[in-house]
Design an enzyme around this catalytic site. Structure first.
Site, short mmCIF file in Angstrom:
data_model
loop_
_atom_site.label_atom_id
_atom_site.label_comp_id
_atom_site.label_asym_id
_atom_site.label_seq_id
_atom_site.Cartn_x
_atom_site.Cartn_y
_atom_site.Cartn_z
N TYR A 113 0.83 -1.21 0.00
CA TYR A 113 0.00 0.00 0.00
C TYR A 113 0.86 1.26 0.00
O TYR A 113 1.90 1.31 0.66
CB TYR A 113 -0.90 0.04 1.24
CG TYR A 113 -1.79 1.26 1.24
CD1 TYR A 113 -2.91 1.30 0.43
CD2 TYR A 113 -1.47 2.40 1.99
CE1 TYR A 113 -3.70 2.44 0.38
CE2 TYR A 113 -2.25 3.52 1.94
CZ TYR A 113 -3.36 3.54 1.14
OH TYR A 113 -4.15 4.66 1.08
N TRP A 115 1.21 5.62 -1.80
CA TRP A 115 0.91 6.56 -2.87
C TRP A 115 1.99 6.63 -3.94
O TRP A 115 1.74 7.10 -5.04
CB TRP A 115 0.67 7.96 -2.28
CG TRP A 115 -0.75 8.17 -1.93
CD1 TRP A 115 -1.51 7.39 -1.13
CD2 TRP A 115 -1.60 9.24 -2.39
NE1 TRP A 115 -2.79 7.91 -1.04
CE2 TRP A 115 -2.86 9.05 -1.80
CE3 TRP A 115 -1.42 10.35 -3.23
CZ2 TRP A 115 -3.94 9.91 -2.03
CZ3 TRP A 115 -2.48 11.21 -3.44
CH2 TRP A 115 -3.73 10.98 -2.85
N1 MGD Z 1 -2.16 8.61 12.19
C1 MGD Z 1 -2.56 8.60 10.94
N2 MGD Z 1 -1.98 7.77 10.05
C2 MGD Z 1 -2.37 7.76 8.77
C3 MGD Z 1 -3.40 8.61 8.31
C4 MGD Z 1 -4.02 9.48 9.27
O1 MGD Z 1 -4.95 10.25 8.94
N3 MGD Z 1 -3.55 9.46 10.55
N4 MGD Z 1 -3.77 8.59 7.00
C5 MGD Z 1 -3.53 7.37 6.26
C6 MGD Z 1 -3.72 7.55 4.82
S1 MGD Z 1 -5.27 8.13 4.34
C7 MGD Z 1 -2.77 7.25 3.89
S2 MGD Z 1 -3.19 7.35 2.22
C8 MGD Z 1 -1.44 6.76 4.28
C9 MGD Z 1 -0.31 7.27 3.36
O2 MGD Z 1 0.82 6.48 3.51
P1 MGD Z 1 1.82 6.17 2.31
O3 MGD Z 1 1.13 6.23 1.00
O4 MGD Z 1 2.57 4.94 2.63
O5 MGD Z 1 2.80 7.43 2.43
P2 MGD Z 1 3.82 8.05 1.41
O6 MGD Z 1 4.75 8.88 2.24
O7 MGD Z 1 3.11 8.73 0.30
O8 MGD Z 1 4.61 6.79 0.88
C10 MGD Z 1 5.04 6.65 -0.43
C11 MGD Z 1 6.46 6.11 -0.45
O9 MGD Z 1 6.80 5.79 -1.80
C12 MGD Z 1 8.10 6.29 -2.10
N5 MGD Z 1 8.17 6.50 -3.56
C13 MGD Z 1 7.86 7.61 -4.26
N6 MGD Z 1 8.01 7.39 -5.58
C14 MGD Z 1 8.44 6.12 -5.72
C15 MGD Z 1 8.77 5.31 -6.84
O10 MGD Z 1 8.69 5.71 -7.99
N7 MGD Z 1 9.16 4.02 -6.59
C16 MGD Z 1 9.24 3.53 -5.34
N8 MGD Z 1 9.64 2.26 -5.19
N9 MGD Z 1 8.93 4.27 -4.25
C17 MGD Z 1 8.53 5.54 -4.44
C18 MGD Z 1 8.21 7.55 -1.27
O11 MGD Z 1 9.56 7.91 -1.07
C19 MGD Z 1 7.48 7.14 0.02
O12 MGD Z 1 8.36 6.57 0.95
O13 MGD Z 1 -1.18 7.15 5.64
C20 MGD Z 1 -2.19 6.69 6.54
N10 MGD Z 1 -1.76 6.91 7.90
N1 MGD Z 2 -1.52 18.52 1.99
C1 MGD Z 2 -1.91 17.24 1.98
N2 MGD Z 2 -3.15 16.92 1.54
C2 MGD Z 2 -3.57 15.62 1.57
C3 MGD Z 2 -2.73 14.57 2.00
C4 MGD Z 2 -1.43 14.93 2.46
O1 MGD Z 2 -0.63 14.08 2.90
N3 MGD Z 2 -1.06 16.26 2.45
N4 MGD Z 2 -3.18 13.26 1.97
C5 MGD Z 2 -4.34 12.95 1.13
C6 MGD Z 2 -4.96 11.68 1.52
S1 MGD Z 2 -4.14 10.25 1.16
C7 MGD Z 2 -6.20 11.60 2.09
S2 MGD Z 2 -6.89 10.08 2.41
C8 MGD Z 2 -6.96 12.79 2.42
C9 MGD Z 2 -7.63 12.67 3.81
O2 MGD Z 2 -8.59 13.63 3.97
P1 MGD Z 2 -9.39 13.73 5.38
O3 MGD Z 2 -9.72 12.38 5.84
O4 MGD Z 2 -10.45 14.72 5.21
O5 MGD Z 2 -8.21 14.37 6.25
P2 MGD Z 2 -7.63 14.42 7.70
O6 MGD Z 2 -6.58 15.47 7.53
O7 MGD Z 2 -7.23 13.11 8.23
O8 MGD Z 2 -8.80 14.94 8.63
C10 MGD Z 2 -9.48 16.15 8.42
C11 MGD Z 2 -9.93 16.70 9.75
O9 MGD Z 2 -10.89 15.84 10.36
C12 MGD Z 2 -10.96 16.24 11.72
N5 MGD Z 2 -11.41 15.12 12.53
C13 MGD Z 2 -10.68 14.10 13.05
N6 MGD Z 2 -11.48 13.27 13.75
C14 MGD Z 2 -12.74 13.78 13.68
C15 MGD Z 2 -14.00 13.38 14.21
O10 MGD Z 2 -14.16 12.37 14.89
N7 MGD Z 2 -15.07 14.17 13.91
C16 MGD Z 2 -14.97 15.29 13.16
N8 MGD Z 2 -16.07 15.98 12.90
N9 MGD Z 2 -13.79 15.69 12.66
C17 MGD Z 2 -12.69 14.94 12.91
C18 MGD Z 2 -9.56 16.71 12.12
O11 MGD Z 2 -9.65 17.95 12.82
C19 MGD Z 2 -8.84 16.79 10.79
O12 MGD Z 2 -8.10 17.99 10.64
O13 MGD Z 2 -6.12 13.94 2.40
C20 MGD Z 2 -5.39 14.03 1.17
N10 MGD Z 2 -4.82 15.36 1.12
MO MO Z 3 -5.21 8.46 2.07
#
Ligand code: MGD
Ligand code: MGD
Ligand code: MO
Length: 748
Positions: A113, A115
Site C-alpha cells: 500500500y 501513494w
Molecule cells: N495517524 C494517521 N496515520 C495515517 C493517516 C491518518 O490520517 N492518521 N492517513 C492514512 C492515509 S489516508 C494514507 S493514504 C497513508 C499514506 O501512507 P503512504 O502512501 O505509505 O505514504 P507516502 O509517504 O506517500 O509513501 C510513499 C512512499 O513511496 C516512495 N516513492 C515515491 N516514488 C516512488 C517510486 O517511484 N518508486 C518507489 N519504489 N517508491 C517511491 C516515497 O519515497 C514514500 O516513501 O497514511 C495513513 N496513515
Molecule cells: N496537503 C496534503 N493533503 C492531503 C494529503 C497529504 O498528505 N497532504 N493526503 C491525502 C490523503 S491520502 C487523504 S486520504 C486525504 C484525507 O482527507 P481527510 O480524511 O479529510 O483528512 P484528515 O486530515 O485526516 O482529517 C481532516 C480533519 O478531520 C478532523 N477530525 C478528526 N477526527 C474527527 C471526528 O471524529 N469528527 C470530526 N467531525 N472531525 C474529525 C480533524 O480535525 C482533521 O483535521 O487527504 C489528502 N490530502
Molecule cells: Mo489516504
C-alpha cells in the site's frame, strides 16, 4: 538527456499538481508553480533538496545479519552492506524462489500500500503487483487507509462501490454553488487537503469555490474539533472527535420531535426506517437520542443542535462527511447515519441536497469531468485469492493462521514469510508503530524498493534504490483532472538508482518469467503502447488528444472534458423513479436497516446505525491519557514524501502540535516549547502551537514525520503513529482507527 551546459525549464506533474522545474547539468535547482494553476502548492519548494539529499538510497543494500546468517531479528538496528546490481538481483531472486517453492505464493505479502508517485507507467504498486503475478501471485490487500471502512459499509447502504460514488455520483462544485443553501460539513472541507489528488490536480480551486459560496450567502457549518478544517468565513461548531454519530442522531431526533421528517421519501426510497425509529426515540433502550442526551457526548449545546436541525429541514441542505470520520473506531456509524439523516430530510437526488463524502479530502472530488479511460500498466491476474483488509497488516503478522471477521466473511490470516514493498511507507502510514516493529521481525525476508532511506527501508533486509519521477520519462493523466502531461526525464538517476520497471525486469528474468513481465518491451516502448491505447479510447469518446511526439513537444495540454451545466448523479433518476432506477442494495432502496449486515450478527456493527463510544475518546479519558489526539494530513507535504529535506528546514522538526490555551496553561506550555507526547504505546517529541482554533481536550499532530527509533525511545521528529491505536473500525469494515487515540502532553 539534457545538454549539460544549457539550463532548461520543463513542467512535470505530481500528486500535488503540476510545477515548473529548473535543471542545470545533472541537478534540479529550483521549482515554481504552474502558470495555469490559481493556487499552486508549495510542496515542491523542498524538492530540489530532497532529490539530491544525502538520504537517497544509492546502491543495492543488504542488512548485515540477513546477508550473513539469514537472521530475522535486528531489523532497524543493523548496518547495511552494498553489493553490485547483478549480484544483488541474483540473491533476491533466489530468495523469492526459495520462499515460493517452500511455502507457496500465499507466503508472499505484496499488498504494498502507498501513494508512490504520480506517473502512470512507473506506478510502483502496479509494477510490483505485475511482477508478483508473473511468479504465481501474492497475498493482496483490500481497500485503502483513506476510505477502507467506507468501502465496506457504503455498498450495503447505498448499493454502490464507494469510489464510484465519490467520483461519479456526487454533486460537483458548480451544482453546490447554484443550489445548496446550507452546507453542513462533518470534519470540514479543507483546501489544505485538496492540494493533493491521486495522480494529480492541476488547477487548485477549492478555496476559490468557498469565496463564491460566501459571496452568495451560503451558510457553511464546519462541525469538528478544529476551526481550520474549513476556510475562513465558515461557522464553526466544535465537537468532540468520535462523537459525530451522537450529534447526527440528535439532529434526527429533532426532526422526529418536530414533525420535520420526510415520511413520503422514507416510504418510497428507503427500507427499514421502522426498525431504526424505535432506537432513535428510545423505545428499544429507554434512551431517546435527544439533543439533551447528545450534548454531554459531543459537547454541542442542545439549542444549537435544535436550530441546526430546523435549518437543515427548511433549506436546501448538503451534508458532507470527511474521510477522517471513518478512519476511527466505529467509523461505519457516522457514514451510515449521515445517509439516514439525509434520507429523513428527503433531499437525496435533488441538486445541491442530500449527502456527499470527501469534498476537500482530495482535489478531484467535486470536479465534474467527462469520464475518459485512464492509463494503467496492466497488473495481470493474481492466481492467489487471499487478501487482507489493508490496515490489518500488524494483526496478520502477529496472528498467522488465526481466524478473523471481515464484512460477513470468516477469514484466516496467511502465514507470511516474505514481504515486498514498493511505493509505500508503512512506518509512516500504519498505527501503533512500536507494535508493528515487533510484528515486522517475523517474516523471513523483507524487500523494499525506495528512493530514500525511510524508516521502512531501514527495516528491510534488501533495499533496491529506485529512481524518482524526475529521473525517468512518464505520462501524467488521471480521471480526476483535465490536464495531460508528458513528464520528461529531467536528470539522470541519482547514484545507481534504477526504475522499478528495470528492477522487476531483472528479478523476472532470474525467476524465469522475464518475457511475461516485459513482453519484450522497453519502458519507452511501454509508454508508447499505453499512450496509443489511451489516445484511441479518448478518440472513441470524441476527445482528440495529441500523439506522443506532439505531446512531448508541448509538454502538457488541457483536455476539453469539463462537463457543462449542473451534473446529474444517479440519485436524480432514482429519486424520480426508484423502481426503474433501483440502487444496487438487496432491496433496491437506501437501507436504513440492512438485513444483510444484521445477518452477520456483529455486536460492533448491528443492522442499523447506532451510537458506540470508541474505546479511546474524551468520554474515556484518564489521568494518564486525558487528551484526544487527531493526526490529520500535513499541510506542507504529502504524507512522508520529501521528508528528508523538509526535516532540514530550520524549526520544521519536531512537527507542530496544536493545543488549546486552557490545556497549555494547565501544563505551563507556550507556543514554540518542545513537548513530549505520550501514552502506553509510545512517545514522540513535538513543538507546541497554542491556539483557540482547536477544541479544549483535543490536540492535533499531523502525520508525515519519519519514524525514528523503535522501542521506548522517544521518536524525535513527531510521528503520531507511535501513539495511535491499531484496531479495526469494526468486524464489518476493518478500516484503520488512526483518529481514535488518547495521549498526555508535557513540556520536554
Ligand atoms: N495517524 C494517521 N496515520 C495515517 C493517516 C491518518 O490520517 N492518521 N492517513 C492514512 C492515509 S489516508 C494514507 S493514504 C497513508 C499514506 O501512507 P503512504 O502512501 O505509505 O505514504 P507516502 O509517504 O506517500 O509513501 C510513499 C512512499 O513511496 C516512495 N516513492 C515515491 N516514488 C516512488 C517510486 O517511484 N518508486 C518507489 N519504489 N517508491 C517511491 C516515497 O519515497 C514514500 O516513501 O497514511 C495513513 N496513515
Ligand atoms: N496537503 C496534503 N493533503 C492531503 C494529503 C497529504 O498528505 N497532504 N493526503 C491525502 C490523503 S491520502 C487523504 S486520504 C486525504 C484525507 O482527507 P481527510 O480524511 O479529510 O483528512 P484528515 O486530515 O485526516 O482529517 C481532516 C480533519 O478531520 C478532523 N477530525 C478528526 N477526527 C474527527 C471526528 O471524529 N469528527 C470530526 N467531525 N472531525 C474529525 C480533524 O480535525 C482533521 O483535521 O487527504 C489528502 N490530502
Ligand atoms: Mo489516504
Amino acid at each position: 538527456m539534457a545538454d549539460k551546459s544549457a539550463p532548461s525549464t520543463k513542467v512535470t506533474s505530481s500528486h500535488w499538481g503540476a510545477f515548473e522545474v529548473d535543471v542545470e547539468g545533472d541537478r534540479i535547482t529550483a521549482t515554481r508553480g504552474f502558470s495555469e494553476d490559481p493556487h499552486p502548492s508549495r510542496i515542491p519548494d523542498v524538492l530540489p533538496a530532497a532529490v539530491h539529499h544525502k538520504t537517497r538510497v544509492t546502491r543495492p543494500s543488504f542488512r548485515r545479519g540477513w546477508l550473513e546468517t539469514r537472521e530475522r531479528g535486528g531489523r532497524g538496528e543493523q548496518d547495511f552492506v552494498e553489493l553490485p546490481w547483478d549480484e544483488a538481483l541474483d540473491i533476491a531472486a533466489a530468495e523469492i524462489d526459495r520462499i515460493r517453492q517452500k511455502h507457496g505464493n500465499t507466503a508472499i505479502f505484496g499488498g504494498s500500500y502507498g501513494w508512490g508517485s504520480a506517473g502512470r507507467f512507473h506506478h510502483a504498486q502496479s509494477q510490483v503487483h505485475r511482477f508478483l503475478n508473473c511468479i504465481g501471485g501474492y497475498v493482496a490487500s483490500f481497500g485503502s487507509y483513506s476510505t477502507g471502512c467506507a468501502q465496506s459499509i457504503m455498498p450495503h447502504v447505498l448499493g454502490v462501490d464507494f469510489l464510484q460514488l465519490l467520483y461519479e455520483h456526487q454533486d460537483g462544485w458548480q451544482t453546490i454553488h447554484d443550489h445548496t443553501e446550507t452546507l453542513v460539513m462533518f470534519g470540514g472541507i479543507n483546501p489544505k487537503n485538496s492540494q493533493v489528488s491521486m495522480g494529480g490536480i492541476t488547477e487548485h480551486q477549492t478555496a476559490g469555490w468557498f469565496d463564491r459560496f460566501a459571496a452568495k450567502g451560503m451558510r457553511c457549518v464546519n462541525i469538528g474539533p478544529q476551526r481550520t478544517d474549513a476556510p475562513e468565513g465558515c461557522d464553526w461548531m466544535p465537537v468532540r472527535p468520535g462523537s459525530d454519530t451522537a450529534l447526527m442522531l440528535a439532529l434526527a431526533c429533532v426532526l422526529e420531535e418536530e414533525g420535520l421528517v420526510d415520511r413520503v421519501f422514507l416510504a418510497s426510497h428507503t427500507v427499514g426506517y421502522d426498525r431504526f425509529r424505535p432506537y432513535l426515540i428510545g423505545a428499544t433502550d429507554g434512551v431517546p437520542k435527544t439533543p439533551d442526551w447528545a450534548a454531554p457526548l459531543c459537547g454541542v449545546a442542545p439549542e444549537a443542535i435544535r436550530s441546526l436541525a430546523r435549518r437543515m429541514a427548511t433549506t436546501r441542505t448538503l451534508i458532507t462527511v470527511a474521510w477522517s470520520l471513518q478512519r476511527a473506531e466505529h467509523g461505519e456509524q457516522p457514514y451510515w447515519m449521515s445517509v439516514v439523516l439525509a434520507a429523513m430530510l428527503g433531499q437525496i437526488g435533488l441538486p445541491g441536497g442530500g449527502v456527499g463524502y470527501g469534498y476537500g479530502a482530495i482535489g478531484g472530488v467535486g470536479k465534474s469531468l467527462i469520464g475518459l479511460r485512464g492509463m494503467t500498466f496492466p497488473q495481470l491476474t493474481n492466481p492467489v485469492a487471499e487478501t487482507i483488509p489493508v490496515a490489518r497488516i500488524g494483526d496478520m503478522l502477529r496472528n498467522p493462521g488465526q481466524p478473523y471477521d471481515f464484512d460477513g466473511q470468516r477469514k484466516t490470516y496467511p502465514d507470511i514469510r516474505l514481504i515486498y514493498w514498493a511505493g509505500g511507507n508503512p512506518y509512516h502510514h500504519h498505527q501503533d508503530l512500536n507494535a508493528l516493529h515487533e510484528a515486522w521481525q517475523r517474516p523471513e525476508t523483507i524487500i523494499v524498493n525506495e528512493p530514500w532511506w525511510t524508516a521502512t527501508a531501514k527495516r528491510a533486509d534488501i533495499v533496491f534504490p529506485a529512481t524518482t519521477p524526475y529521473e525517468r520519462e512518464d505520462i501524467g493523466r488521471t480521471n480526476l483532472d483535465d490536464y495531460l502531461f508528458h513528464m520528461p526525464r529531467l536528470i539522470p538517476p541519482v547514484g545507481q538508482a534504477r526504475d522499478d520497471y528495470d528492477i522487476f525486469g531483472g528479478l523476472a528474468d532470474r525467476c524465469g518469467v522475464g518475457d511475461q513481465f516485459t513482453e519484450g518491451l522497453t519502458s519507452a516502448e511501454w509508454i508508447g503502447k499505453l499512450y496509443a491505447g489511451y489516445r484511441t479510447a479518448a478518440a472513441d469518446t470524441g476527445i482528440d488528444v495529441p500523439d506522443l511526439e506532439a505531446l512531448k513537444e508541448r509538454n502538457w495540454v488541457r483536455l476539453p472534458i469539463q462537463a457543462e451545466g449542473p451534473n446529474r448523479t444517479f440519485f436524480a433518476p432514482f429519486r424520480e423513479d426508484p423502481d426503474a432506477f433501483r440502487l444496487g442494495t438487496p432491496s433496491g432502496r437506501i437501507e436504513v436497516f440492512s438485513e444483510t449486515i444484521d445477518s452477520f450478527g456483529y455486536d460492533d456493527c448491528p443492522g442499523h446505525p447506532i451510537w458506540f463510544p470508541p474505546s479511546e475518546w474524551l468520554g474515556s479519558a484518564t489521568a494518564a491519557a486525558p487528551l484526544h489526539l487527531v493526526s490529520p494530513q500535513p499541510g506542507d507535504k504529502l504524507h512522508s514524501q520529501l521528508e528528508a529535506a523538509l526535516a532540514d528546514v530550520e524549526g520544521a522538526r519536531p512537527e507542530t502540535l496544536v493545543i488549546h490555551p486552557d490545556d497549555a496553561a494547565a501544563r505551563d506550555i507556550d507556543t514554540g516549547d518542545l513537548l513530549r507526547v505520550f501514552n502506553a504505546r509510545g512517545v514522540c517529541r513535538a513543538r507546541a502551537s497554542v491556539s483557540s482554533d482547536i477544541n479544549p481536550g483535543v490536540v492535533a499532530l499531523p502525520t508525515g514525520a519519519w519514524f525514528g527509533d523503535p522501542g521506548g525511545n522517544i521518536d524525535p521528529d513527531g510521528n503520531p503513529n507511535v501513539l495511535t491505536l491499531d484496531v479495526g473500525t469494526s468486524r464489518l469494515g476493518q478500516g484503520c482507527s488512526a483518529h481514535s487515540a488518547l495521549v498526555q502532553v508535557a513540556r520536554l
